[in-house]
Every structure is written in structure tokens, then in C-alpha cells.
Design an enzyme around this catalytic site. Sequence first.
Site, PDB file in Angstrom:
ATOM      1  N   GLU A  33       0.834  -1.212   0.000  1.00 38.78           N
ATOM      2  CA  GLU A  33       0.000   0.000   0.000  1.00 38.78           C
ATOM      3  C   GLU A  33       0.865   1.257   0.000  1.00 38.78           C
ATOM      4  O   GLU A  33       2.080   1.195   0.189  1.00 38.78           O
ATOM      5  CB  GLU A  33      -0.913   0.003   1.223  1.00 38.78           C
ATOM      6  CG  GLU A  33      -0.147  -0.083   2.545  1.00 38.78           C
ATOM      7  CD  GLU A  33      -0.786   0.714   3.656  1.00 38.78           C
ATOM      8  OE1 GLU A  33      -0.985   1.918   3.441  1.00 38.78           O
ATOM      9  OE2 GLU A  33      -1.035   0.152   4.722  1.00 38.78           O
ATOM     10  N   LYS A  94      -5.364  10.669   0.910  1.00 39.19           N
ATOM     11  CA  LYS A  94      -5.584   9.299   1.387  1.00 39.19           C
ATOM     12  C   LYS A  94      -6.903   8.809   0.805  1.00 39.19           C
ATOM     13  O   LYS A  94      -7.945   9.409   1.036  1.00 39.19           O
ATOM     14  CB  LYS A  94      -5.635   9.284   2.916  1.00 39.19           C
ATOM     15  CG  LYS A  94      -5.966   7.932   3.523  1.00 39.19           C
ATOM     16  CD  LYS A  94      -6.104   8.043   5.037  1.00 39.19           C
ATOM     17  CE  LYS A  94      -6.545   6.719   5.645  1.00 39.19           C
ATOM     18  NZ  LYS A  94      -6.744   6.813   7.107  1.00 39.19           N
ATOM     19  N   ASP A 146     -18.361   3.953  13.091  1.00 42.26           N
ATOM     20  CA  ASP A 146     -17.093   4.073  12.382  1.00 42.26           C
ATOM     21  C   ASP A 146     -16.443   2.692  12.258  1.00 42.26           C
ATOM     22  O   ASP A 146     -15.793   2.207  13.187  1.00 42.26           O
ATOM     23  CB  ASP A 146     -16.170   5.049  13.118  1.00 42.26           C
ATOM     24  CG  ASP A 146     -14.963   5.453  12.269  1.00 42.26           C
ATOM     25  OD1 ASP A 146     -14.748   4.835  11.204  1.00 42.26           O
ATOM     26  OD2 ASP A 146     -14.257   6.398  12.662  1.00 42.26           O
ATOM     27  N   SER A 148     -14.059   0.446   9.588  1.00 42.50           N
ATOM     28  CA  SER A 148     -13.174   0.611   8.433  1.00 42.50           C
ATOM     29  C   SER A 148     -13.694  -0.117   7.203  1.00 42.50           C
ATOM     30  O   SER A 148     -14.192  -1.252   7.285  1.00 42.50           O
ATOM     31  CB  SER A 148     -11.777   0.079   8.777  1.00 42.50           C
ATOM     32  OG  SER A 148     -10.957   0.066   7.627  1.00 42.50           O
ATOM     33  N   ALA A 149     -13.531   0.527   6.048  1.00 43.04           N
ATOM     34  CA  ALA A 149     -13.876  -0.105   4.776  1.00 43.04           C
ATOM     35  C   ALA A 149     -12.992  -1.317   4.495  1.00 43.04           C
ATOM     36  O   ALA A 149     -13.336  -2.160   3.655  1.00 43.04           O
ATOM     37  CB  ALA A 149     -13.737   0.912   3.640  1.00 43.04           C
ATOM     38  N   ASP A 150     -11.859  -1.430   5.203  1.00 41.83           N
ATOM     39  CA  ASP A 150     -10.986  -2.595   5.026  1.00 41.83           C
ATOM     40  C   ASP A 150     -11.754  -3.889   5.258  1.00 41.83           C
ATOM     41  O   ASP A 150     -11.554  -4.884   4.549  1.00 41.83           O
ATOM     42  CB  ASP A 150      -9.804  -2.550   6.006  1.00 41.83           C
ATOM     43  CG  ASP A 150      -8.881  -1.364   5.798  1.00 41.83           C
ATOM     44  OD1 ASP A 150      -9.080  -0.606   4.823  1.00 41.83           O
ATOM     45  OD2 ASP A 150      -7.964  -1.194   6.622  1.00 41.83           O
ATOM     46  N   LYS A 167      -4.974  -2.530  13.989  1.00 41.61           N
ATOM     47  CA  LYS A 167      -4.283  -1.495  14.756  1.00 41.61           C
ATOM     48  C   LYS A 167      -4.821  -1.460  16.190  1.00 41.61           C
ATOM     49  O   LYS A 167      -6.032  -1.515  16.420  1.00 41.61           O
ATOM     50  CB  LYS A 167      -4.458  -0.133  14.077  1.00 41.61           C
ATOM     51  CG  LYS A 167      -3.846  -0.071  12.683  1.00 41.61           C
ATOM     52  CD  LYS A 167      -4.007   1.301  12.069  1.00 41.61           C
ATOM     53  CE  LYS A 167      -3.353   1.374  10.699  1.00 41.61           C
ATOM     54  NZ  LYS A 167      -4.142   0.694   9.650  1.00 41.61           N
TER      55      LYS A 167
END
Length: 312
Positions: A33, A94, A146, A148-150, A167
Site C-alpha cells: 500500500e 488518502k 465508524d 473501516s472499509a478494510d 491497529k
Amino acid sequence: MTHDINPTVAAYLDIHPEVAAALAEGRAVVALESTIISHGMPFPQNVEMARGVEDVVREHGAVPATIAVLGGRLKVGLTPEELHLLATDPGVEKISTRDLPVTVALGKHGATTVASTMRVAALAGIRVFATGGTGGVHRGAERSMDVSADLLELAQTDVCVVSAGVKSILDIGLTLEVLETHGIPALTLGSEEFPAFYSRQSGFKAPLTVATPDEAARVLKAKWDLGVSGGVMLANPIPEDAEIPAGEITPQIEQALRDMDALGLKGKDTTPYLLGRMVEITGGRSLAANIALVRHNAMVAAQVAVAYAQLG
């Protein structure tokens, strides 16, 4: 194990010749990435880290393909000049998967997150991707929503993401629940406990484990051969000599979260702020840990990619 790229998609892709040759010959390729370069580390450590990680991938038998969007073009493999631009140009945004069409259509620069790197890697036919830490469910997500789109990208895109877990600034327990809900195998390499980025231990049992990169590669082949679409998370604990134990890092993370809340930061601004604040709070120790774990993940990803290519 070659991949025929849809001609419509190919019109948007610039694949570096070294990467293109490896893909055409069915050799191992590892995607990398670019958000960690433009928004995860300061200059010049970001350039040194990026070049060093590419070298690690090569040393272990695979070809590195750092991914970004430059001038609206999907770049799969970067030149030294492109890498330097990513590391120094403040105009590089980003971008996650939702941002890809806008960045491409408007001819802008974008550093890809885990989600968007996965998507571009899949378009190019790359199955293995190394990063630092995967995104997940943010603390307080029951109020903010919230997530993450991950995680959603992992649910639908056939790429293995090698990371040091999610994380540790996130809610790891809720993240594991969402991974299970979406049917995403969360494998931990060589440990019964799921890792927490800076720390080898999170307090959460690993949902699934593999002992070696070869075993991980066999899981990938079985999954996709069976038509079970979507990605795989391979959690690779940070090396022991580089970790910051959970008991030590947790109060520092909580301090960084309080500081972020005081500033009112939300959305995609949160992770870059928190990683930068952690560097300040830990006196640079978190940055050293971050670099060590990224290099370690690149090594394991290369080993997985080589083993997967050999399975034919």
C-alpha cells in the site's frame, strides 16, 4: 497462475514492467500500500521504509508492487521518482475504495489504503498484499458507526492481507466479531493469540491459526478453488525484539485517543493523527516498531506468495 485483465480495466492500469513480467509468468508478486508512505510516517523515514520493504519482498523471492493513483492512473509498481512524489507531495490524498473513481476521473494523486490497495491488486491479478495493520471497528463505534472499509473489502475481494493484526487503537474484540460475521478467515501465524499491531498479544484468542506460510498458501488455494469469494486476513505478530508490550502501550494509546477527541477529529483523519501522536508520546519507539512489523509482514507475504504460486 496468470490473470487475464479485462481490457476495460486495463485501460486504467499502469503496471510496472517488472510486475507485468512476473504476473505473465505466474511468479510471486506482493502488493504494497501507499498510505503508510504518504500519511503513516514522516519524510525521509517513509521513503527509506518503502524502499526497504520492497527489498525485503525481493530477498524472499517475490516481486513487489507498490500501489497508488498518480495523475488519475492506477499504478501497480512504482518508479523511484513516483515513490518520492508520494512521500513528499502534500497534495497526495488518502483514498479508500469509495474514492477511487473520483481520484481517477479527476486525474488526482491518491495514496491507497488497505481497502483500495486490495481492490487495485485484485484488478491486476495479485493475490497477496503486505501492510502494517488492518483497519477495523473503531472504539465507540456503537455510537459513531465508524467501521473501516478494510473489513468490507476483505468480505468481497480475493486477496490475502498480511498484517500485524488490526491497529491497537481500534476495538479488537468488535473487529473480530465483524470478521466472523462476514465470513472472513482471520488466521494468526504461529500463535494462539491474535496480535495487536505494536504488541504480540491482544487478550483475544486467535479465531484460526496456521503454523507456516506454506499452510497459509494452502488455505488460500482451498478457499478460492471452492468458490468461497472474499479475502483472508493473515495476522503476523510483530517480532519479539520490536514489540511494545500491551501493558506499556495501552495507556499511551488511550492518551492519544483523548487528544484526538479533544480536537474533534473524525473519519479518515483519525488514523494518521493517532499514528503521528503515538510517535510523539512514545518518543519515536512506535515508529521503530511500525517499521519493524511492516518489514516482517513483507517477508511473510513474500513467502506466502511464493508458496501460492508453486501450488499452480
